[in-house]
Design a protein around this motif. Structure first.
Motif, PDB file in Angstrom:
ATOM      1  N   ALA A  81      69.158  13.352   4.126  1.00  0.00           N
ATOM      2  CA  ALA A  81      68.133  14.355   3.817  1.00  0.00           C
ATOM      3  C   ALA A  81      68.213  14.782   2.355  1.00  0.00           C
ATOM      4  O   ALA A  81      67.181  14.986   1.693  1.00  0.00           O
ATOM      5  N   ALA A  82      69.422  14.909   1.826  1.00  0.00           N
ATOM      6  CA  ALA A  82      69.594  15.318   0.430  1.00  0.00           C
ATOM      7  C   ALA A  82      69.053  14.250  -0.517  1.00  0.00           C
ATOM      8  O   ALA A  82      68.403  14.562  -1.528  1.00  0.00           O
ATOM      9  N   VAL A  83      69.305  12.992  -0.203  1.00  0.00           N
ATOM     10  CA  VAL A  83      68.796  11.904  -1.041  1.00  0.00           C
ATOM     11  C   VAL A  83      67.276  11.835  -0.950  1.00  0.00           C
ATOM     12  O   VAL A  83      66.584  11.626  -1.962  1.00  0.00           O
ATOM     13  N   GLN A  84      66.730  12.035   0.232  1.00  0.00           N
ATOM     14  CA  GLN A  84      65.276  12.045   0.387  1.00  0.00           C
ATOM     15  C   GLN A  84      64.648  13.151  -0.445  1.00  0.00           C
ATOM     16  O   GLN A  84      63.612  12.955  -1.102  1.00  0.00           O
ATOM     17  N   ALA A  85      65.285  14.335  -0.449  1.00  0.00           N
ATOM     18  CA  ALA A  85      64.783  15.441  -1.269  1.00  0.00           C
ATOM     19  C   ALA A  85      64.825  15.081  -2.752  1.00  0.00           C
ATOM     20  O   ALA A  85      63.911  15.416  -3.514  1.00  0.00           O
ATOM     21  N   ALA A  86      65.881  14.377  -3.166  1.00  0.00           N
ATOM     22  CA  ALA A  86      66.003  13.953  -4.562  1.00  0.00           C
ATOM     23  C   ALA A  86      64.884  13.000  -4.947  1.00  0.00           C
ATOM     24  O   ALA A  86      64.266  13.126  -6.020  1.00  0.00           O
ATOM     25  N   VAL A  87      64.596  12.032  -4.075  1.00  0.00           N
ATOM     26  CA  VAL A  87      63.549  11.052  -4.354  1.00  0.00           C
ATOM     27  C   VAL A  87      62.181  11.722  -4.369  1.00  0.00           C
ATOM     28  O   VAL A  87      61.320  11.411  -5.215  1.00  0.00           O
ATOM     29  N   GLU A  88      61.946  12.644  -3.453  1.00  0.00           N
ATOM     30  CA  GLU A  88      60.664  13.350  -3.429  1.00  0.00           C
ATOM     31  C   GLU A  88      60.460  14.196  -4.680  1.00  0.00           C
ATOM     32  O   GLU A  88      59.347  14.328  -5.189  1.00  0.00           O
ATOM     33  N   LYS A  89      61.550  14.753  -5.201  1.00  0.00           N
ATOM     34  CA  LYS A  89      61.451  15.622  -6.383  1.00  0.00           C
ATOM     35  C   LYS A  89      61.364  14.837  -7.679  1.00  0.00           C
ATOM     36  O   LYS A  89      60.534  15.118  -8.545  1.00  0.00           O
ATOM     37  N   PHE A  90      62.238  13.831  -7.834  1.00  0.00           N
ATOM     38  CA  PHE A  90      62.364  13.153  -9.130  1.00  0.00           C
ATOM     39  C   PHE A  90      61.970  11.674  -9.121  1.00  0.00           C
ATOM     40  O   PHE A  90      61.952  11.037 -10.168  1.00  0.00           O
ATOM     41  N   GLY A  91      61.706  11.121  -7.952  1.00  0.00           N
ATOM     42  CA  GLY A  91      61.246   9.739  -7.899  1.00  0.00           C
ATOM     43  C   GLY A  91      62.321   8.712  -7.663  1.00  0.00           C
ATOM     44  O   GLY A  91      62.043   7.641  -7.131  1.00  0.00           O
ATOM     45  N   ARG A  92      63.543   8.990  -8.022  1.00  0.00           N
ATOM     46  CA  ARG A  92      64.625   8.028  -7.825  1.00  0.00           C
ATOM     47  C   ARG A  92      65.966   8.698  -8.107  1.00  0.00           C
ATOM     48  O   ARG A  92      66.024   9.846  -8.550  1.00  0.00           O
ATOM     49  N   VAL A  93      67.030   7.961  -7.874  1.00  0.00           N
ATOM     50  CA  VAL A  93      68.383   8.369  -8.270  1.00  0.00           C
ATOM     51  C   VAL A  93      68.944   7.257  -9.140  1.00  0.00           C
ATOM     52  O   VAL A  93      69.014   6.105  -8.719  1.00  0.00           O
ATOM     53  N   ASP A  94      69.324   7.594 -10.357  1.00  0.00           N
ATOM     54  CA  ASP A  94      69.867   6.602 -11.291  1.00  0.00           C
ATOM     55  C   ASP A  94      71.387   6.574 -11.304  1.00  0.00           C
ATOM     56  O   ASP A  94      71.988   5.515 -11.520  1.00  0.00           O
ATOM     57  N   VAL A  95      72.005   7.737 -11.122  1.00  0.00           N
ATOM     58  CA  VAL A  95      73.459   7.844 -11.202  1.00  0.00           C
ATOM     59  C   VAL A  95      73.960   8.655 -10.009  1.00  0.00           C
ATOM     60  O   VAL A  95      73.496   9.774  -9.777  1.00  0.00           O
ATOM     61  N   LEU A  96      74.870   8.095  -9.261  1.00  0.00           N
ATOM     62  CA  LEU A  96      75.543   8.822  -8.181  1.00  0.00           C
ATOM     63  C   LEU A  96      76.970   9.106  -8.605  1.00  0.00           C
ATOM     64  O   LEU A  96      77.697   8.185  -8.978  1.00  0.00           O
ATOM     65  N   VAL A  97      77.368  10.366  -8.548  1.00  0.00           N
ATOM     66  CA  VAL A  97      78.759  10.745  -8.814  1.00  0.00           C
ATOM     67  C   VAL A  97      79.342  11.308  -7.529  1.00  0.00           C
ATOM     68  O   VAL A  97      79.031  12.425  -7.119  1.00  0.00           O
ATOM     69  N   ASN A  98      80.184  10.514  -6.868  1.00  0.00           N
ATOM     70  CA  ASN A  98      80.881  10.963  -5.667  1.00  0.00           C
ATOM     71  C   ASN A  98      82.122  11.740  -6.095  1.00  0.00           C
ATOM     72  O   ASN A  98      83.187  11.164  -6.338  1.00  0.00           O
ATOM     73  N   ASN A  99      81.953  13.047  -6.207  1.00  0.00           N
ATOM     74  CA  ASN A  99      83.012  13.898  -6.723  1.00  0.00           C
ATOM     75  C   ASN A  99      83.649  14.780  -5.652  1.00  0.00           C
ATOM     76  O   ASN A  99      84.793  15.208  -5.803  1.00  0.00           O
ATOM     77  N   ALA A 100      82.942  15.064  -4.563  1.00  0.00           N
ATOM     78  CA  ALA A 100      83.454  15.976  -3.540  1.00  0.00           C
ATOM     79  C   ALA A 100      84.757  15.454  -2.950  1.00  0.00           C
ATOM     80  O   ALA A 100      84.884  14.269  -2.637  1.00  0.00           O
ATOM     81  N   GLY A 101      85.718  16.351  -2.824  1.00  0.00           N
ATOM     82  CA  GLY A 101      86.998  15.954  -2.254  1.00  0.00           C
ATOM     83  C   GLY A 101      88.027  17.043  -2.443  1.00  0.00           C
ATOM     84  O   GLY A 101      87.805  18.017  -3.167  1.00  0.00           O
ATOM     85  N   PHE A 102      89.159  16.899  -1.780  1.00  0.00           N
ATOM     86  CA  PHE A 102      90.253  17.854  -1.963  1.00  0.00           C
ATOM     87  C   PHE A 102      91.579  17.149  -1.729  1.00  0.00           C
ATOM     88  O   PHE A 102      91.620  15.994  -1.295  1.00  0.00           O
ATOM     89  N   GLY A 103      92.668  17.833  -2.045  1.00  0.00           N
ATOM     90  CA  GLY A 103      93.991  17.232  -1.984  1.00  0.00           C
ATOM     91  C   GLY A 103      94.866  17.796  -0.884  1.00  0.00           C
ATOM     92  O   GLY A 103      94.562  18.817  -0.272  1.00  0.00           O
ATOM     93  N   LEU A 104      95.969  17.109  -0.643  1.00  0.00           N
ATOM     94  CA  LEU A 104      96.978  17.539   0.320  1.00  0.00           C
ATOM     95  C   LEU A 104      98.340  17.298  -0.302  1.00  0.00           C
ATOM     96  O   LEU A 104      98.672  16.163  -0.649  1.00  0.00           O
ATOM     97  N   LEU A 105      99.104  18.375  -0.459  1.00  0.00           N
ATOM     98  CA  LEU A 105     100.425  18.291  -1.083  1.00  0.00           C
ATOM     99  C   LEU A 105     101.494  18.438  -0.009  1.00  0.00           C
ATOM    100  O   LEU A 105     101.548  19.453   0.690  1.00  0.00           O
ATOM    101  N   GLY A 106     102.327  17.443   0.105  1.00  0.00           N
ATOM    102  CA  GLY A 106     103.406  17.456   1.089  1.00  0.00           C
ATOM    103  C   GLY A 106     103.896  16.049   1.325  1.00  0.00           C
ATOM    104  O   GLY A 106     103.187  15.069   1.068  1.00  0.00           O
ATOM    105  N   ALA A 107     105.121  15.930   1.808  1.00  0.00           N
ATOM    106  CA  ALA A 107     105.631  14.609   2.177  1.00  0.00           C
ATOM    107  C   ALA A 107     104.768  14.028   3.294  1.00  0.00           C
ATOM    108  O   ALA A 107     104.104  14.769   4.022  1.00  0.00           O
ATOM    109  N   VAL A 108     104.788  12.733   3.444  1.00  0.00           N
ATOM    110  CA  VAL A 108     103.987  12.090   4.490  1.00  0.00           C
ATOM    111  C   VAL A 108     104.335  12.670   5.859  1.00  0.00           C
ATOM    112  O   VAL A 108     103.448  12.995   6.653  1.00  0.00           O
ATOM    113  N   GLU A 109     105.622  12.837   6.138  1.00  0.00           N
ATOM    114  CA  GLU A 109     106.036  13.371   7.436  1.00  0.00           C
ATOM    115  C   GLU A 109     105.619  14.824   7.608  1.00  0.00           C
ATOM    116  O   GLU A 109     105.405  15.283   8.735  1.00  0.00           O
ATOM    117  N   GLU A 110     105.492  15.554   6.517  1.00  0.00           N
ATOM    118  CA  GLU A 110     105.102  16.959   6.584  1.00  0.00           C
ATOM    119  C   GLU A 110     103.592  17.155   6.768  1.00  0.00           C
ATOM    120  O   GLU A 110     103.144  18.254   7.067  1.00  0.00           O
TER     121      GLU A 110
END
Length: 285
Positions: free
Chosen positions: A72-101
Motif C-alpha cells: 500500500a505504501a509503494v502504491q501511494a508513492a507511485v500514485e503521488k510521484f509516478g515511480r520509485v527511483d531509489v529504495l533505502v531499506n533502513n528500518a531495523g534494530f539491534g540486539l546486544l548479548g551473547a548468542v546463548e543470552e
C-alpha cells in the motif's frame, strides 16, 4: 498519476525508518538535493514533526513486517510521484548479548524487521523499477554484516542475511538496468545504542563476562561518542546514487575499513593453513 518529471524532482526516494536517526538524515539530504522523498515509518506524526511538510515529501505509515502495508505504501508513492527511483531499506534494530543470552522472542522480532521486513518492502518496490528498467536498491547493513563478534552475534546474522540478499539482487537486477548496493556503516553517532534502537538481552551469563560482557560495557561507554558523523553518511548516500556505476558494497567509516581488512587477512591466513584438508574432499577421478 503524477509524472515525476513534471514535479521537477531529481529522483524519487523511498526510505524506511525515516522518522529519526540515519533514515531521517538521509531523507533531509535527499530533499535538500532536489529529490522527492517517500518517508516511511510506523509513526507518521513523528515523520512530519521531523521533516516538516513539503510537496516533495510523502509521509506514509509502514510497519515493514506487514507485507500488505508495504504494498500500500509503494502504491501511494507511485500514485503521488509516478515511480520509485531509489529504495533505502533502513528500518531495523539491534540486539546486544551473547548468542546463548539472546531470547527467542527478541531474535524472531529482529529477524521479522531486519530481514523479512526488508524483503517485504523490496518485493513491493521492484515491480515499478522493473517496469522502468531503472532504479537503485540500497540495503543498510553494518560493520557487523561483514564480520561478527562477541555480543552482536545474532544481530550480525541478520545483517549477514542482508549481505547475501543484496549480492543476489546485484546479479539478478543488473541485466535489468537496476543497481543494488549494501551499505556497511561502522559506529556512527546516532541513537542506535540507545534503548529505542537496541535491545539489550536481559539475561546475563557470567561465563561470557570477558567476551559479550565486555562488549556490553564498551557499548555503554561508546554511546553518543561514536567516531562516525551521520550527516556525512547521509551526504555519502547522495554521492552513491549519483555514481554511474555504483558498487555492490559500500563500507562507511574508517572502523569498517579496518574491520574488513582484518577479516580478509584472517580468512586468507586460515584458508592457507587448512587448504590441504579443504582440497582433499573432491572425487579422485
Amino acid at each position: 498519476m503524477v509524472d515525476t518529471q513534471q514535479g521537477g524532482f531529481k529522483r524519487v526516494w523511498f526510505i524506511t525508518g525515516a522518522s529519526r536517526g540515519i533514515g531521517a538524515l538521509i531523507a533531509e539530504a535527499a530533499l535538500a538535493d532536489g529529490n522527492a522523498v517517500v518517508a516511511a515509518g510506523r509513526n507518521v506524526k513523528a515523520i512530519v514533526e521531523r521533516l516538516g511538510e513539503s510537496p516533495a515529501l510523502l509521509p506514509v505509515a509502514l510497519d515493514v513486517t506487514d507485507e500488505a502495508q508495504a504494498k500500500a505504501a509503494v502504491q501511494a508513492a507511485v500514485e503521488k510521484f509516478g515511480r520509485v527511483d531509489v529504495l533505502v531499506n533502513n528500518a531495523g534494530f539491534g540486539l546486544l548479548g551473547a548468542v546463548e543470552e539472546s531470547a527467542d522472542k527478541d531474535v524472531r522480532r529482529m529477524y521479522d524487521t531486519n530481514v523479512f521486513g526488508l524483503l517485504n518492502v523490496t518485493r513491493a518496490v521492484l515491480p515499478t523499477m522493473r517496469a522502468k528498467r531503472s532504479g537503485h536498491v540500497i540495503n543498510i547493513s553494518s560493520i557487523g554484516g561483514y564480520r561478527a563478534g562477541a555480543g552482536f552475534g545474532v544481530y550480525s546474522s541478520t545483517k549477514f542475511a542482508v549481505e547475501g540478499i543484496t549480492e543476489s539482487l546485484y546479479a539478478e537486477l543488473k541485466p535489468l538496468g537496476i543497481h543494488a548496493t549494501v551499505v556497511e556503516p561502522g559506529y556512527f553517532r546516532t541513537d542506535f545504542l540507545d534503548g529505542s534502537s537496541l535491545i539489550v538481552a536481559p539475561e546475563v551469563i557470567d561465563d561470557y563476562d570477558e567476551t559479550s560482557g565486555a562488549v556490553r560495557r564498551k557499548a555503554t561507554q561508546m554511546n553518543h561518542n561514536q567516531p562516525g558523523d551521520p550527516k556525512k553518511l547521509a551526504a555519502a548516500m547522495l554521492k552513491l546514487v549519483d555514481a554511474p556505476t555504483p558498487p555492490l558494497r559500500l563500507p562507511l567509516g574508517t572502523d569498517t575499513l579496518a574491520a574488513i581488512a582484518a577479516k580478509n587477512e584472517y580468512v586468507t591466513q586460515e584458508t592457507e593453513i587448512w587448504k590441504e584438508l579443504s582440497g582433499s574432499t573432491d572425487f579422485a577421478d
